[in-house]
Motif scaffolding. Structure first.
Motif, short mmCIF file in Angstrom:
data_model
loop_
_atom_site.label_atom_id
_atom_site.label_comp_id
_atom_site.label_asym_id
_atom_site.label_seq_id
_atom_site.Cartn_x
_atom_site.Cartn_y
_atom_site.Cartn_z
N UNK A 17 11.13 -27.66 15.72
CA UNK A 17 10.99 -27.20 15.20
C UNK A 17 11.34 -29.89 14.47
N UNK A 18 12.30 -29.53 14.41
CA UNK A 18 12.65 -30.61 13.09
C UNK A 18 11.78 -31.38 14.23
N UNK A 19 12.54 -31.84 15.72
CA UNK A 19 11.50 -32.76 16.26
C UNK A 19 9.65 -32.82 16.79
N UNK A 20 9.39 -31.60 15.95
CA UNK A 20 8.03 -31.79 16.44
C UNK A 20 7.18 -31.87 14.94
N UNK A 21 7.88 -31.92 13.43
CA UNK A 21 8.29 -32.74 12.16
C UNK A 21 7.97 -34.06 12.67
N UNK B 242 1.62 -40.40 11.24
CA UNK B 242 0.94 -40.82 9.97
C UNK B 242 0.70 -38.78 9.35
N UNK B 243 1.24 -37.88 10.16
CA UNK B 243 0.56 -36.84 9.26
C UNK B 243 1.78 -36.42 8.52
N UNK B 244 1.59 -35.15 7.26
CA UNK B 244 2.24 -34.33 6.55
C UNK B 244 3.61 -34.44 7.29
N UNK B 245 4.03 -33.92 8.34
CA UNK B 245 4.81 -33.38 9.14
C UNK B 245 4.06 -32.34 10.11
N UNK B 246 5.00 -31.63 10.68
CA UNK B 246 4.14 -30.29 11.68
C UNK B 246 5.58 -29.09 11.91
#
Length: 100
Positions: free
Chosen positions: A64-68, A75-79
């Motif tokens: 999940x940290x790698x995805x974020x 350029x996104x607010x995370x993921x």
């Protein structure tokens, strides 16, 4: 114990100490690598979309940290990792959803 024997014993103790320290350092350095997850994310992402990534596991904090991070660097607010419901063009499986 003679002076020469004492010096040899001290030298042997130093060598063992250095070897033990080197082994401990190698074990500590290898520990994070064993826990790290490799997920093949695309190099560019669009915010608000879900990228199909089968290794993306919603229950695995490392992945999940790698995805974020991948979404953040795009350029996104995370993921976060999501399970795809089988509806739409992506079908079933897992993916990384990048927030807008």
């Amino acid at each position: 114990m003679s002076r020469a024997a004492a010096a040899m014993a001290a030298r042997a103790a130093r060598v063992l100490l250095v070897l033990a320290a080197a082994l401990a350092g190698a074990l500590l350095a290898a520990a994070p690598a064993a826990r790290a997850a490799w997920v093949d994310y695309p190099s560019s992402v669009t915010c608000g979309v879900t990228v199909p990534v089968e290794q993306c596991d919603p229950g695995d904090a490392t992945v999940n940290n790698a995805c974020r991070d991948m979404c953040h660097y795009g350029g996104c607010r995370g993921g976060r990792c999501v399970t795809l419901g089988g509806v739409g063009p992506l079908g079933e499986g897992r993916g990384c959803h990048c927030r807008r």
